[in-house]
Design a protein around this motif. Structure first.
Motif, PDB file in Angstrom:
ATOM      1  N   ILE A  45      -2.730   4.008  -1.491  1.00 42.86           N
ATOM      2  CA  ILE A  45      -3.862   3.551  -0.682  1.00 42.86           C
ATOM      3  C   ILE A  45      -4.794   4.718  -0.360  1.00 42.86           C
ATOM      4  O   ILE A  45      -6.021   4.588  -0.393  1.00 42.86           O
ATOM      5  CB  ILE A  45      -3.355   2.868   0.603  1.00 42.86           C
ATOM      6  N   GLU A  46      -4.207   5.898  -0.048  1.00 41.85           N
ATOM      7  CA  GLU A  46      -5.022   7.086   0.221  1.00 41.85           C
ATOM      8  C   GLU A  46      -5.909   7.406  -0.982  1.00 41.85           C
ATOM      9  O   GLU A  46      -7.086   7.746  -0.827  1.00 41.85           O
ATOM     10  CB  GLU A  46      -4.121   8.292   0.513  1.00 41.85           C
ATOM     11  N   LEU A  98      -2.691  -4.307   0.366  1.00 45.95           N
ATOM     12  CA  LEU A  98      -1.241  -4.134   0.437  1.00 45.95           C
ATOM     13  C   LEU A  98      -0.641  -5.495   0.771  1.00 45.95           C
ATOM     14  O   LEU A  98      -0.854  -6.032   1.855  1.00 45.95           O
ATOM     15  CB  LEU A  98      -0.874  -3.115   1.517  1.00 45.95           C
ATOM     16  N   LEU A 119     -14.756   2.923   6.505  1.00 45.35           N
ATOM     17  CA  LEU A 119     -13.563   2.163   6.113  1.00 45.35           C
ATOM     18  C   LEU A 119     -13.081   1.305   7.265  1.00 45.35           C
ATOM     19  O   LEU A 119     -13.198   1.688   8.427  1.00 45.35           O
ATOM     20  CB  LEU A 119     -12.448   3.134   5.700  1.00 45.35           C
ATOM     21  N   ALA A 143     -11.928  -2.816  -2.371  1.00 46.80           N
ATOM     22  CA  ALA A 143     -10.869  -2.890  -1.367  1.00 46.80           C
ATOM     23  C   ALA A 143      -9.525  -2.531  -1.972  1.00 46.80           C
ATOM     24  O   ALA A 143      -9.329  -2.629  -3.194  1.00 46.80           O
ATOM     25  CB  ALA A 143     -10.809  -4.286  -0.758  1.00 46.80           C
ATOM     26  N   ALA A 144      -8.611  -2.108  -1.115  1.00 44.63           N
ATOM     27  CA  ALA A 144      -7.207  -1.940  -1.484  1.00 44.63           C
ATOM     28  C   ALA A 144      -6.409  -2.955  -0.675  1.00 44.63           C
ATOM     29  O   ALA A 144      -6.583  -3.058   0.543  1.00 44.63           O
ATOM     30  CB  ALA A 144      -6.734  -0.521  -1.183  1.00 44.63           C
ATOM     31  N   ILE A 159      -0.508   2.874   8.755  1.00 42.71           N
ATOM     32  CA  ILE A 159      -1.404   3.414   7.725  1.00 42.71           C
ATOM     33  C   ILE A 159      -2.390   4.399   8.345  1.00 42.71           C
ATOM     34  O   ILE A 159      -2.625   5.500   7.825  1.00 42.71           O
ATOM     35  CB  ILE A 159      -2.148   2.269   7.004  1.00 42.71           C
ATOM     36  N   ILE A 216      -7.355   8.613   5.943  1.00 46.35           N
ATOM     37  CA  ILE A 216      -7.740   7.234   6.267  1.00 46.35           C
ATOM     38  C   ILE A 216      -8.279   7.167   7.684  1.00 46.35           C
ATOM     39  O   ILE A 216      -9.281   6.477   7.949  1.00 46.35           O
ATOM     40  CB  ILE A 216      -6.536   6.287   6.065  1.00 46.35           C
ATOM     41  N   VAL A 252      -9.212  -1.613   3.592  1.00 44.52           N
ATOM     42  CA  VAL A 252      -7.779  -1.715   3.311  1.00 44.52           C
ATOM     43  C   VAL A 252      -7.294  -2.984   3.998  1.00 44.52           C
ATOM     44  O   VAL A 252      -7.426  -3.126   5.219  1.00 44.52           O
ATOM     45  CB  VAL A 252      -7.001  -0.493   3.824  1.00 44.52           C
ATOM     46  N   VAL A 310      -9.445  -0.934   8.257  1.00 45.97           N
ATOM     47  CA  VAL A 310      -8.076  -1.337   7.915  1.00 45.97           C
ATOM     48  C   VAL A 310      -7.798  -2.617   8.696  1.00 45.97           C
ATOM     49  O   VAL A 310      -7.816  -2.611   9.932  1.00 45.97           O
ATOM     50  CB  VAL A 310      -7.054  -0.248   8.272  1.00 45.97           C
ATOM     51  N   VAL A 323      -8.871   5.174  -1.089  1.00 44.71           N
ATOM     52  CA  VAL A 323      -9.882   5.456  -0.065  1.00 44.71           C
ATOM     53  C   VAL A 323     -10.655   6.736  -0.382  1.00 44.71           C
ATOM     54  O   VAL A 323     -11.888   6.768  -0.387  1.00 44.71           O
ATOM     55  CB  VAL A 323      -9.225   5.547   1.329  1.00 44.71           C
TER      56      VAL A 323
END
Length: 756
Positions: free
Chosen positions: A615-616, A577, A722, A574-575, A706, A713, A627, A724, A619
């Motif tokens: 973040i890109e 933020l 994915l 995972a990312a 995002i 994304i 995300v 978000v 992914v």
């Protein structure tokens, strides 16, 4: 270290020594009489215990002398050996053995005495003091003061002796002195000026008792307190005749084997009682100082050698005198020495005046001391600690009261051992089911010391593991593992587990055990794991991690192993933020390890060109499946934005931060000026509620930005590769609330991670 001759402590030690002397005097005589020994032998033991042992001891508060716990043994050995002189030789031998035990550091055994037994001992002594002094307080003085056992030499027991009072054996004069003494002692405790005065209450009680006794003698009749109700100290006709009380051992008995048996008995029992009493009195010490137990054994041994050579009873550390010493304000071991010097001076020069002290006055002092030792607060504390503490405590107390000190302590220690064995047999290890990235792992933490007693419980746990279980046997905290346990683990891993479809990982075993670390599950994100998990499963992993964080059951991780394993590359799941707020470290609040997440942090968790590029990359290149945009309550950046936008202030002028406007501008679309003004009119709590609501809107806005600003994304989300997701971290509770597309709390799903 407190100086023995400090001007601050000497006066307090001297006054405490006087109080201890007054209590010790009848106890020394009573113990000698109860032991079928010459009365002066008890007084001499008190003198030696204070001067010789006190000078050599490392304890600040312990007072030594003849012990009630040894009376039965002393009486039996005197009868068995045929003379008091032969018994003195056994005392010398016992003292030499104690010196040897001290040099061999046998005092370290005191560290293994359970605190529940020590507290049970203290409470039992308090109860015994109360029960045994009730007859003396009313003038029923048939038994000597030092008689502390339940079964008495006159065929009565503690309770029947109390009941015999009601047969009419009450002395009015002693009764008056006794209850008046208790009243004075209670006043001394309750009235602050009296409690703070330099004069101790027990000394006032003794002087008052003597004065009242002299007055009652003038009344005559049933009010007069006669010699049978007063201290009866041996009186020498002259100072030179005083030395005729001393006795030397019968050295002709050196070849008698019974002498050595008696010496070993005295050494063992006196050492055990000393170590227990030393632990107990250290708990009473207001300064909580620790006494060196091995040094104490040497001191006691020297004291017993001296006592045996000149005609004294064997000595030990004695809890009654020690507790009186602490209660009277003794600061150093000088108080013990002072009390012995007073015993010596009175024995030589002032026995007549000592024999004016009423026993009921001394009984009052001991009763009040008993109530302090057996306070209701102590019982309440032990009850709250649970049955594993309360049961040994109360059994020790009852056993000592119903038998004698030595037998009761042995029963208490035996019960504690049974509870320890029961605890080891039932719960020798810590078993935790942990949800790792690779699925559920049964984490078995071995204890610091794993003995053969733990074998049955470990065998049961291993035997009950169903097919498909993954066991992690963790010996990281173990200093010793019994060979039987090692054999069991080795056989289970190599033979039993494979046959039953159970996977076993090992961790933390020392090299000498020949069990190498072998982790057969992913405790960090791998390429294989990343490829097979879904976005929903990653969300579930992060949700479970936060639960562990909140409950305090975070996974134990081998970060050294993770550093080596991730050195050649990373495959995070995972990312995240999140805000730069110091209270919200993403790896901690989500309980993830090295290589598990990309962490992007910026004030207000807003999205900008650089953060979006990061973040890109996560992914499209690193292949993250989720995300997570994580805001938090009481966010400083959001609060600043609400206040600045709501009041139309210039960011740079208001804050002095010329670059902050980039963050405020990202948050501004989530702020409603009319909403802020309405909240401001109602009070601070309403403004805080608005800030939290703006935080949620800001998170959801960032989620949308995002996806809208990044084609890569958007494509990954559309293909189902994915998700978000927004979330709010509560800085007060540590909980994370995961949000759906509408900003409401997301319904929890629990998809299982597919095992390879």
């Amino acid at each position: 270290m407190t100086s023995l001759f400090s001007p601050k402590t000497i006066p307090k030690d001297f006054l405490a020594g006087i109080v201890v002397f007054l209590v010790a005097l009848p106890l020394c005589l009573g113990i000698a009489i109860a032991s079928d020994a010459p009365p002066f032998a008890g007084v001499l033991a008190g003198i030696i215990g204070g001067i010789v042992v006190g000078a050599l001891s490392g304890s600040h508060t312990s007072v030594s002398g003849p012990a009630a716990g040894l009376t039965a043994i002393v009486a039996a050995q005197i009868a068995l050996l045929g003379s008091f002189e032969a018994f003195l030789l056994a005392v010398v031998i016992g003292g030499v053995l104690q010196i040897g035990l001290g040099i061999a550091r046998a005092g370290a055994l005191s560290a293994f005495f359970p605190s529940s037994v020590i507290k049970g001992l203290l409470a039992a002594i308090g109860v015994i003091l109360i029960l045994k002094q009730i007859p003396h307080i009313v003038g029923h003085d048939n038994d000597p003061e030092g008689e502390m056992a339940f079964s008495q030499p006159d065929s009565k027991n503690t309770f029947s002796e109390i009941l015999s009072i009601f047969d009419g054996d009450i002395h009015l004069g002693a009764l008056v002195v006794g209850f008046l003494s208790i009243l004075v002692l209670l006043m001394w405790e309750k009235i602050k000026p009296l409690k703070r005065s330099v004069v101790p209450g027990p000394l006032v009680v003794v002087l008052l008792g003597v004065a009242v006794s002299v007055y009652l003698r003038s009344l005559g009749g049933k009010w007069e307190i006669t010699s049978t109700h007063l201290v009866q100290f041996p009186v020498a006709e002259s100072t030179s005749a005083f030395f005729s009380f001393f006795t030397t051992p019968d050295f002709s008995q050196f070849s008698n084997p019974a002498i050595y048996i008696a010496g070993v008995t005295i050494a063992i029992v006196a050492s055990l009682e000393t170590l227990l009493n030393l632990e107990a009195v250290d708990k009473l010490d207001p300064q909580q100082r620790n006494s060196p137990p091995s040094r104490e054994l040497v001191a006691q041994g020297v004291g017993n050698v001296v006592a045996g050579l000149i005609g004294g009873l064997p000595v030990t550390s004695v809890i009654v005198r020690s507790s009186v010493n602490v209660d009277a304000g003794g600061k150093t071991k000088m108080s013990a020495i002072f009390h012995a010097v007073l015993l010596l001076l009175c024995a030589m020069f002032f026995p007549f005046y000592i024999n004016m002290i009423p026993l009921s006055a001394l009984a009052a002092i001991l009763i009040v001391t008993g109530f302090k030792l057996a306070s209701p607060t102590l019982f309440s504390q032990m009850w709250k600690q649970g049955r594993y503490q309360f049961a040994p405590f109360i059994i020790t107390l009852v056993a000592i009261v119903m038998t004698d000190l030595l037998i009761g302590i042995l029963i208490g220690l035996g019960v504690s051992v049974l509870f320890i064995l029961n605890s080891n047999l039932r719960r020798p290890i810590r078993r935790i089911v942990e949800t790792h990235l690779d699925g559920d792992i049964v984490h078995v933490e071995l204890a610091n010391q794993v003995s053969f007693l733990n074998r049955a419980a470990l065998h049961k746990l291993l035997g009950e593991s169903p097919r498909g279980t993954h066991l992690l046997i963790d010996a990281t905290e173990s200093d010793y593992i019994d060979p039987d346990i090692l054999s069991l683990i080795r056989d289970y891993k190599l033979n039993t587990a494979p046959a039953r479809g159970v996977t076993v990982s090992l961790k933390g075993f020392r090299d000498k055990y020949q069990l190498q670390d072998e982790i057969q599950f992913a405790d960090y994100s791998t390429r294989e794991l990343q490829d097979r998990v879904t976005p929903e499963q990653v969300l579930s992993i992060l949700r479970e991690g936060n639960r562990r964080f909140v409950s305090g059951n975070r996974l134990s991780r081998d970060f050294g192993r993770q550093v080596n394993a991730t050195a050649s590359g990373q495959t995070p799941l995972a990312a995240v933020l999140s805000c730069i707020d110091s209270r919200v470290p993403a790896e901690l609040v989500l309980d993830v390890g090295l290589g598990d997440i990309f962490s992007v942090r910026v004030a207000g968790n807003v999205i900008g060109t650089k953060s979006l590029g990061s973040i890109e990359y996560g992914v499209t290149v690193a292949g993250v499946k989720l995300v997570l945009v994580m805001g938090h309550t009481r966010c400083g950046a959001v609060t600043a934005a609400v206040n600045l936008v709501g009041t139309n202030q210039d960011v740079t002028k208001a804050t002095g931060c010329p670059h902050l406007h980039a963050i405020i501008n990202e948050i501004e679309p989530s702020v409603d000026r009319d909403e802020f003004r309405a909240a401001s009119a109602q009070g601070e709590s309403y403004v805080e509620a608005v800030v939290d609501e703006v935080t949620v809107r800001n998170v959801m806005q960032t989620v949308e930005k995002i996806k809208s600003r990044s084609q890569a994304i958007r494509t990954a989300v559309a293909s189902g590769q994915l998700m978000v997701v927004g979330a709010i971290y509560d800085v007060a509770s540590g909980k994370i609330r995961f949000l759906d597309d509408a900003g409401q709390e997301r319904t929890e799903l629990t998809p299982a991670v597919q095992h390879a």
